[in-house]
Design a protein around this motif. Structure first.
Motif, mmCIF file in Angstrom:
data_model
loop_
_atom_site.group_PDB
_atom_site.id
_atom_site.type_symbol
_atom_site.label_atom_id
_atom_site.label_comp_id
_atom_site.label_asym_id
_atom_site.label_seq_id
_atom_site.Cartn_x
_atom_site.Cartn_y
_atom_site.Cartn_z
ATOM 1 N N ILE A 7 -1.396 12.950 10.069
ATOM 2 C CA ILE A 7 -0.455 12.327 9.130
ATOM 3 C C ILE A 7 0.104 11.011 9.668
ATOM 4 O O ILE A 7 0.651 10.212 8.906
ATOM 5 N N ASP A 8 -0.060 10.756 10.963
ATOM 6 C CA ASP A 8 0.477 9.542 11.589
ATOM 7 C C ASP A 8 0.011 8.254 10.908
ATOM 8 O O ASP A 8 0.844 7.365 10.655
ATOM 9 N N PRO A 9 -1.276 8.088 10.612
ATOM 10 C CA PRO A 9 -1.685 6.843 9.929
ATOM 11 C C PRO A 9 -1.002 6.674 8.565
ATOM 12 O O PRO A 9 -0.643 5.560 8.182
ATOM 13 N N LEU A 10 -0.797 7.770 7.882
ATOM 14 C CA LEU A 10 -0.130 7.700 6.589
ATOM 15 C C LEU A 10 1.333 7.286 6.766
ATOM 16 O O LEU A 10 1.854 6.453 6.016
ATOM 17 N N VAL A 11 1.991 7.824 7.762
ATOM 18 C CA VAL A 11 3.386 7.476 8.047
ATOM 19 C C VAL A 11 3.491 5.991 8.387
ATOM 20 O O VAL A 11 4.381 5.284 7.885
ATOM 21 N N GLU A 15 5.522 3.140 6.259
ATOM 22 C CA GLU A 15 6.532 2.299 6.898
ATOM 23 C C GLU A 15 6.232 0.820 6.680
ATOM 24 O O GLU A 15 7.142 0.032 6.385
ATOM 25 N N ARG A 16 4.961 0.436 6.782
ATOM 26 C CA ARG A 16 4.582 -0.952 6.527
ATOM 27 C C ARG A 16 4.850 -1.324 5.071
ATOM 28 O O ARG A 16 5.308 -2.428 4.778
ATOM 29 N N LEU A 17 4.548 -0.409 4.173
ATOM 30 C CA LEU A 17 4.802 -0.654 2.757
ATOM 31 C C LEU A 17 6.291 -0.818 2.478
ATOM 32 O O LEU A 17 6.693 -1.672 1.670
ATOM 33 N N LEU A 18 7.120 -0.033 3.138
ATOM 34 C CA LEU A 18 8.566 -0.157 2.960
ATOM 35 C C LEU A 18 9.077 -1.503 3.472
ATOM 36 O O LEU A 18 9.923 -2.135 2.830
ATOM 37 N N VAL A 19 8.552 -1.943 4.601
ATOM 38 C CA VAL A 19 8.940 -3.250 5.142
ATOM 39 C C VAL A 19 8.518 -4.349 4.165
ATOM 40 O O VAL A 19 9.295 -5.267 3.862
#
Length: 70
Positions: A7-11, A15-19
């Motif tokens: 799940i780490d790549p998805l997280v 996070e990049r999308l939120l930024v």
């Protein structure tokens, strides 16, 4: 064995999308401010143009008519 969770790549992507989303929100706010300022400037220029046209029309009215004998 894998050291990270699947799940780490998805997280990381979320996070990049939120930024990116926050950056786009800031950009949108700045652009909205610019649009507002430019709209005010345009309205001011239109008002000044209208006043200048009225002054020119008034000056034209004061000119003697060349077709009328003096």
């Amino acid at each position: 064995m894998a050291s990270g969770s699947p799940i780490d790549p998805l997280v990381e992507r979320v996070e990049r999308l939120l930024v990116r989303y926050e950056e786009l929100q800031r950009t949108n706010a700045l652009l909205s401010q610019q649009v507002e300022l430019l709209t005010q400037e345009r309205d001011s220029l239109k008002s000044r143009l209208s006043a200048a046209r009225a002054r020119v029309d008034a000056l034209l009215e004061r000119l003697p008519d060349l077709n009328t004998p003096a």
